[in-house]
Motif scaffolding. Structure first.
Motif, mmCIF file in Angstrom:
data_model
loop_
_atom_site.group_PDB
_atom_site.id
_atom_site.type_symbol
_atom_site.label_atom_id
_atom_site.label_comp_id
_atom_site.label_asym_id
_atom_site.label_seq_id
_atom_site.Cartn_x
_atom_site.Cartn_y
_atom_site.Cartn_z
ATOM 1 N N LEU A 168 0.835 -1.221 -0.067
ATOM 2 C CA LEU A 168 0.051 0.067 0.153
ATOM 3 C C LEU A 168 0.982 1.280 0.071
ATOM 4 N N ASN A 169 1.979 1.322 0.737
ATOM 5 C CA ASN A 169 2.698 2.523 0.890
ATOM 6 C C ASN A 169 3.441 2.893 -0.080
ATOM 7 N N ILE A 170 3.763 2.060 -0.997
ATOM 8 C CA ILE A 170 4.477 2.373 -2.123
ATOM 9 C C ILE A 170 3.753 2.097 -3.457
ATOM 10 N N ASN A 171 2.650 1.977 -3.343
ATOM 11 C CA ASN A 171 1.515 2.036 -4.342
ATOM 12 C C ASN A 171 2.037 0.755 -5.546
ATOM 13 N N ARG A 172 2.162 -0.502 -5.002
ATOM 14 C CA ARG A 172 2.740 -1.479 -5.951
ATOM 15 C C ARG A 172 2.094 -2.915 -5.994
ATOM 16 N N LEU A 173 1.956 -3.305 -7.119
ATOM 17 C CA LEU A 173 1.694 -5.056 -6.852
ATOM 18 C C LEU A 173 2.927 -5.597 -7.203
ATOM 19 N N ALA A 174 3.076 -6.615 -6.228
ATOM 20 C CA ALA A 174 4.571 -7.490 -6.459
ATOM 21 C C ALA A 174 4.120 -8.829 -6.841
ATOM 22 N N ILE A 175 5.006 -9.630 -7.908
ATOM 23 C CA ILE A 175 4.591 -10.699 -8.341
ATOM 24 C C ILE A 175 5.641 -11.629 -8.068
ATOM 25 N N LEU A 176 5.296 -12.522 -7.042
ATOM 26 C CA LEU A 176 6.425 -13.406 -6.547
ATOM 27 C C LEU A 176 6.320 -14.936 -7.065
ATOM 28 N N VAL A 177 7.222 -15.565 -7.066
ATOM 29 C CA VAL A 177 7.192 -17.083 -7.549
ATOM 30 C C VAL A 177 6.538 -17.926 -6.450
ATOM 31 N N ALA A 178 5.684 -18.632 -6.754
ATOM 32 C CA ALA A 178 5.129 -19.343 -5.583
ATOM 33 C C ALA A 178 6.015 -21.000 -5.799
ATOM 34 N N PRO A 179 6.718 -21.168 -4.535
ATOM 35 C CA PRO A 179 7.017 -22.408 -4.450
ATOM 36 C C PRO A 179 6.432 -23.629 -4.740
ATOM 37 N N PRO A 180 6.899 -24.797 -5.296
ATOM 38 C CA PRO A 180 5.929 -25.970 -5.612
ATOM 39 C C PRO A 180 5.905 -26.815 -4.102
ATOM 40 N N VAL A 181 5.580 -27.856 -4.181
ATOM 41 C CA VAL A 181 5.661 -28.694 -2.891
ATOM 42 C C VAL A 181 7.227 -28.589 -2.231
ATOM 43 N N GLY A 182 7.402 -28.581 -1.127
ATOM 44 C CA GLY A 182 8.523 -28.669 -0.351
ATOM 45 C C GLY A 182 8.859 -27.422 0.181
ATOM 46 N N ALA A 183 10.177 -27.049 0.396
ATOM 47 C CA ALA A 183 10.601 -26.011 1.234
ATOM 48 C C ALA A 183 9.867 -24.588 0.652
ATOM 49 N N ILE A 184 9.745 -23.833 1.567
ATOM 50 C CA ILE A 184 9.349 -22.375 1.034
ATOM 51 C C ILE A 184 10.590 -21.428 0.486
ATOM 52 N N GLY A 185 11.767 -21.792 0.818
ATOM 53 C CA GLY A 185 12.914 -20.982 0.271
ATOM 54 C C GLY A 185 12.799 -19.573 0.404
ATOM 55 N N ASP A 186 13.317 -18.850 -0.467
ATOM 56 C CA ASP A 186 13.598 -17.414 -0.116
ATOM 57 C C ASP A 186 12.389 -16.742 -1.335
ATOM 58 N N CYS A 187 12.123 -15.490 -1.193
ATOM 59 C CA CYS A 187 11.077 -15.035 -2.143
ATOM 60 C C CYS A 187 11.674 -14.681 -3.458
ATOM 61 N N VAL A 188 11.133 -14.631 -4.625
ATOM 62 C CA VAL A 188 11.626 -14.080 -5.698
ATOM 63 C C VAL A 188 10.723 -13.339 -6.391
ATOM 64 N N MET A 189 10.894 -12.089 -6.564
ATOM 65 C CA MET A 189 10.143 -11.210 -7.159
ATOM 66 C C MET A 189 10.094 -10.975 -8.880
ATOM 67 N N VAL A 190 9.435 -11.510 -9.547
ATOM 68 C CA VAL A 190 9.529 -11.834 -10.943
ATOM 69 C C VAL A 190 9.003 -10.239 -11.718
ATOM 70 N N HIS A 191 8.061 -9.643 -11.062
ATOM 71 C CA HIS A 191 7.555 -8.418 -11.912
ATOM 72 C C HIS A 191 6.884 -7.658 -10.855
ATOM 73 N N THR A 192 6.531 -6.261 -11.233
ATOM 74 C CA THR A 192 5.843 -5.545 -10.557
ATOM 75 C C THR A 192 4.968 -4.652 -11.379
ATOM 76 N N VAL A 193 3.847 -4.374 -10.580
ATOM 77 C CA VAL A 193 2.799 -3.363 -11.247
ATOM 78 C C VAL A 193 3.066 -2.037 -10.452
ATOM 79 N N GLN A 194 3.573 -1.101 -10.936
ATOM 80 C CA GLN A 194 3.671 0.284 -10.228
ATOM 81 C C GLN A 194 2.417 1.046 -10.405
ATOM 82 N N LEU A 195 1.536 1.618 -9.335
ATOM 83 C CA LEU A 195 0.338 2.208 -9.654
ATOM 84 C C LEU A 195 0.942 3.448 -9.563
ATOM 85 N N ALA A 196 -0.249 4.494 -9.733
ATOM 86 C CA ALA A 196 -0.110 5.958 -9.562
ATOM 87 C C ALA A 196 0.083 6.277 -8.095
ATOM 88 N N ASP A 197 0.581 7.588 -7.913
ATOM 89 C CA ASP A 197 0.987 7.835 -6.482
ATOM 90 C C ASP A 197 -0.527 7.827 -5.849
#
Length: 310
Positions: free
Chosen positions: A249-278
């Motif tokens: 909300l505070n940076i007006n953004r949608l982040a799109i992260l890779v969802a891990p398959p079955v197993g370990a959660i691992g670290d988050c990987v951001m593949v794309h963002t949609v920057q909304l207006a201020d």
């Protein structure tokens, strides 16, 4: 009013995944309050929007094409989260109400036309963490096909917890207290369940997502490295469960992260963002599990925007 551009990260080549549907809704003037939440009924092609304000309808219903259909208002005080639950024969709309008046501190089930069917919690009474079905500003709800219910209870109230209820509203498990440790929360704000038996919670003020086993409530892992700029406000999976859509909300953004398959959660990987207006302030999102479209409830812009996959 929108700026959408590719976000280049050091670890992943980017491509644009979504585009704004500028024709949705057909009549934006139907939004007359602050739009806090949105839920898609992909089975029936309906979109429900919860808004706040004096003398405004609290729930608006649109077609997926963007036509305004109808609204309702009874017994909804301050909607925070909204969710549509479909069965083979029926559908209903669940709303978390964070109001402090006679209807607040509750999780309520309505018919699609707004008839009150079920109230969880004690209307008007902020709960304590000692009693499972006593809520204090419950933020969001997710209901599985089986009828099992997940509630994140704590949009700034005393409770900071995740609770799972059976389809007859009995506690299956409950986890979480106020804090920064593993399995603790500071404003658990959004909840969703993936196809692999995991519950994902936007732990907003701890700037992380925490993941739990849906059967036992056991903690499975957390992601924080993607949220150094702003905590996650909303968590929803894409229709194919490959990605997690997160509103910031505070940076007006949608982040799109890779969802891990079955197993370990691992670290988050951001593949794309949609920057909304201020000052758009995206609060909660929902995904049409049939078409893949993302709907974003924006309390700053007082609108819901629809993004369609490319």
């Amino acid at each position: 009013v929108l700026k959408a551009y590719d976000y280049f990260s050091p670890w992943r080549e980017q491509q644009q995944l979504y585009k704004l549907d500028i024709g949705w809704p057909k009549t934006p003037e139907d939004f007359t309050g602050q739009t806090f939440c949105v839920a898609v009924d992909s089975l029936h092609g309906l979109v429900y929007v919860g808004q706040r304000g004096d003398n405004v309808p609290k729930v608006l219903v649109f077609s997926e094409e963007g036509y305004f259909l109808y609204s309702w208002n009874d017994t909804v005080e301050m909607p925070h989260g909204i969710f549509v639950w479909n069965t083979a024969t029926d559908s209903s709309v669940w709303i978390t109400d964070v109001g402090t008046g006679k209807y607040g501190h509750t999780v309520k089930q309505y018919s699609p036309l707004g008839k009150l069917m079920q109230v969880l919690g004690t209307p008007g009474n902020a709960g304590s963490s000692l009693i499972p079905l006593q809520f204090d500003q419950p933020a969001e709800i997710f209901v599985e096909e089986t009828g099992d219910i997940y509630v994140v209870d704590g949009d700034g109230g005393m409770n900071n917890r995740l609770i799972k209820l059976s389809n007859d509203y009995k506690e299956i498990w409950l986890t979480g207290t106020n804090g920064t440790g593993i399995g603790q929360f500071k404003i658990p704000h959004s909840v969703t369940v993936d196809a692999f038996g995991r519950v994902w919670v936007a732990d907003r003020d701890n700037k992380r997502i925490q993941v739990f086993d849906k059967v036992t409530g056991e903690w499975l892992g957390s992601w924080s490295s993607c949220f150094s700029e702003d905590g996650p406000y909303s968590v929803r999976f894409t229709a194919d469960y490959k990605y997690l859509i997160v509103a910031q909300l505070n940076i007006n953004r949608l982040a799109i992260l890779v969802a891990p398959p079955v197993g370990a959660i691992g670290d988050c990987v951001m593949v794309h963002t949609v920057q909304l207006a201020d000052e758009t302030k995206p609060h909660l999102v929902d995904v049409d599990m049939k078409t893949g479209a993302i709907y974003v409830a924006e309390i700053g812009a007082q609108q819901v925007q629809k993004f369609i996959p490319l």
